[in-house]
Design a protein around this motif. Structure first.
Motif, PDB file in Angstrom:
ATOM      1  N   ALA A   1      96.318  59.345 -14.814  1.00 36.25           N
ATOM      2  CA  ALA A   1      97.271  58.018 -14.801  1.00 36.25           C
ATOM      3  C   ALA A   1      97.265  57.321 -16.052  1.00 36.25           C
ATOM      4  CB  ALA A   1      96.452  57.186 -13.713  1.00 36.25           C
TER       5      ALA A   1
ATOM      6  N   LEU B   1      99.602  59.046 -18.438  1.00 35.41           N
ATOM      7  CA  LEU B   1     100.924  59.029 -17.983  1.00 35.41           C
ATOM      8  C   LEU B   1     101.639  57.645 -18.676  1.00 35.41           C
ATOM      9  CD1 LEU B   1     103.410  60.059 -16.713  1.00 35.41           C
ATOM     10  CD2 LEU B   1     102.387  59.181 -14.613  1.00 35.41           C
ATOM     11  N   ALA B   2     100.584  56.846 -18.524  1.00 34.96           N
ATOM     12  CA  ALA B   2     100.902  55.310 -18.985  1.00 34.96           C
ATOM     13  C   ALA B   2     101.306  55.254 -20.097  1.00 34.96           C
ATOM     14  CB  ALA B   2      99.948  54.296 -18.468  1.00 34.96           C
ATOM     15  N   ARG B   3     100.576  55.870 -20.910  1.00 36.92           N
ATOM     16  CA  ARG B   3     100.800  55.891 -22.480  1.00 36.92           C
ATOM     17  C   ARG B   3     102.015  56.732 -22.739  1.00 36.92           C
ATOM     18  NH1 ARG B   3      95.088  56.701 -22.281  1.00 36.92           N
ATOM     19  NH2 ARG B   3      95.417  59.069 -22.422  1.00 36.92           N
ATOM     20  N   ALA B   4     102.366  57.553 -22.160  1.00 41.13           N
ATOM     21  CA  ALA B   4     103.297  58.658 -22.511  1.00 41.13           C
ATOM     22  C   ALA B   4     104.888  58.443 -21.733  1.00 41.13           C
ATOM     23  CB  ALA B   4     102.915  60.281 -22.209  1.00 41.13           C
ATOM     24  N   ARG B   5     104.749  57.525 -20.846  1.00 39.49           N
ATOM     25  CA  ARG B   5     105.913  57.004 -20.018  1.00 39.49           C
ATOM     26  C   ARG B   5     107.440  57.182 -20.697  1.00 39.49           C
ATOM     27  NH1 ARG B   5     106.689  58.148 -15.176  1.00 39.49           N
ATOM     28  NH2 ARG B   5     104.843  57.211 -14.393  1.00 39.49           N
ATOM     29  N   ASP B   6     107.244  56.862 -21.918  1.00 35.16           N
ATOM     30  CA  ASP B   6     108.580  56.893 -22.364  1.00 35.16           C
ATOM     31  C   ASP B   6     109.001  58.141 -23.422  1.00 35.16           C
ATOM     32  OD1 ASP B   6     109.384  54.123 -21.430  1.00 35.16           O
ATOM     33  OD2 ASP B   6     108.152  53.111 -23.356  1.00 35.16           O
TER      34      ASP B   6
ATOM     35  N   ARG C   1     105.446  64.256 -22.009  1.00 35.41           N
ATOM     36  CA  ARG C   1     104.761  63.591 -20.824  1.00 35.41           C
ATOM     37  C   ARG C   1     103.609  64.600 -20.102  1.00 35.41           C
ATOM     38  NH1 ARG C   1     109.888  61.703 -19.379  1.00 35.41           N
ATOM     39  NH2 ARG C   1     109.719  62.485 -17.307  1.00 35.41           N
TER      40      ARG C   1
ATOM     41  N   VAL D   1      99.752  64.472 -19.900  1.00 32.67           N
ATOM     42  CA  VAL D   1      99.108  64.306 -18.409  1.00 32.67           C
ATOM     43  C   VAL D   1      98.035  65.445 -18.263  1.00 32.67           C
ATOM     44  CG1 VAL D   1      99.429  64.260 -15.944  1.00 32.67           C
ATOM     45  CG2 VAL D   1     100.809  62.870 -17.651  1.00 32.67           C
TER      46      VAL D   1
ATOM     47  N   GLU E   1     106.795  62.573 -10.131  1.00 30.87           N
ATOM     48  CA  GLU E   1     107.379  62.721 -11.504  1.00 30.87           C
ATOM     49  C   GLU E   1     108.592  63.617 -11.582  1.00 30.87           C
ATOM     50  OE1 GLU E   1     106.014  60.539 -14.024  1.00 30.87           O
ATOM     51  OE2 GLU E   1     105.209  59.596 -12.724  1.00 30.87           O
TER      52      GLU E   1
ATOM     53  N   LEU F   1     111.434  61.431 -10.593  1.00 32.07           N
ATOM     54  CA  LEU F   1     111.937  60.538 -11.762  1.00 32.07           C
ATOM     55  C   LEU F   1     112.389  61.566 -12.895  1.00 32.07           C
ATOM     56  CD1 LEU F   1     111.631  57.834 -13.190  1.00 32.07           C
ATOM     57  CD2 LEU F   1     109.454  58.501 -13.992  1.00 32.07           C
TER      58      LEU F   1
ATOM     59  N   ARG G   1     116.383  60.959 -14.432  1.00 27.93           N
ATOM     60  CA  ARG G   1     116.606  60.837 -15.934  1.00 27.93           C
ATOM     61  C   ARG G   1     117.406  62.040 -16.398  1.00 27.93           C
ATOM     62  NH1 ARG G   1     110.559  59.410 -18.509  1.00 27.93           N
ATOM     63  NH2 ARG G   1     110.662  57.021 -17.750  1.00 27.93           N
TER      64      ARG G   1
END
Length: 219
Positions: free
Chosen positions: A88, A91-96, A102, A106, A153, A156, A160
């Motif tokens: 988690a 993922l938060a660091r790589a979200r963009d 990504r 993860v 994921e 999502l 995108r």
């Protein structure tokens, strides 16, 4: 009467009763990680041996747990929590980042956490198997959380335009089996590869699932 008895404060050595109980529980779990995850394993460990390894008494064991199975259940959840937290956070660091990056972030974080200690691998993939219906249900429930994670994921990514839109539940379940088996075999020394090579292979497999040959970006 010369005076009232003082009510106990519950503090000893600067720690509250709750803090002492939490510390004892941690010591039992640390000892279980060593005994269950190395030698003699869960099935070869007794309450007396676990208590001795923790530096505590069997009376204190039964203040924390009913059976050794309770200890294994708690340890299994703890090991899974560590891995979930690592994934988690990555993922938060790589979200963009793009999908491939990504996924690499993860699975790199997950693989690094799970394989950082061979005892964790044994708890997660070996000792928990076949103990009882209760632990089998717990094992499957935790695996289903990873399936939900991948499905979320994937959905999502499809929004995108990075992946094909479809129901990924079956594919995610199969993929989780591949992840677990590959990491277990690698950590056991049954294949020559670096951890980065293992993660790269997992990412390639996941991208092949999310992007079939007939899929085109934005389709």
């Amino acid at each position: 009467m010369t005076g009232r008895l003082r009510q106990p404060t519950g503090r000893y050595g600067g720690k509250s009763a709750e803090e002492r109980q939490a510390e004892r529980r941690r010591r039992f779990l640390d000892a279980a990680l060593q005994l269950f995850g190395d030698s003699p394993g869960y099935r070869g460990t007794t309450v007396a041996a676990l208590s001795e390894a923790a530096g505590l008494s069997t009376r204190q064991f039964y203040e924390q747990f009913h059976t050794l199975e309770d200890v294994l259940a708690a340890l299994h959840l703890q090991v899974n929590d560590w891995a979930e937290q690592a994934a988690a956070a990555a993922l938060a660091r790589a979200r963009d980042l793009p999908l491939a990056e990504r996924a690499a972030a993860v699975f790199g974080a997950y693989a690094a956490d799970v394989t950082s200690d061979p005892r964790r691998i044994r708890i997660t993939f070996v000792e928990i198997i076949g103990v009882s219906p209760r632990l089998e249900e717990q094992r499957l429930e935790r695996r289903s959380r990873w399936v939900e994670f991948i499905c979320a994921e994937a959905a999502l990514a499809a929004e995108r335009g990075e992946a094909a839109p479809r129901d990924y539940r079956i594919a995610a379940t199969a993929f989780i089996g591949s992840v677990n088996g590959l990491l277990h075999d690698w950590r056991a020394g049954w294949m020559e590869a670096t951890l980065d090579e293992i993660v790269d292979e997992l990412v390639r497999q996941l991208l092949a699932i999310l992007r079939p040959a007939d899929w085109r970006p934005g389709a």
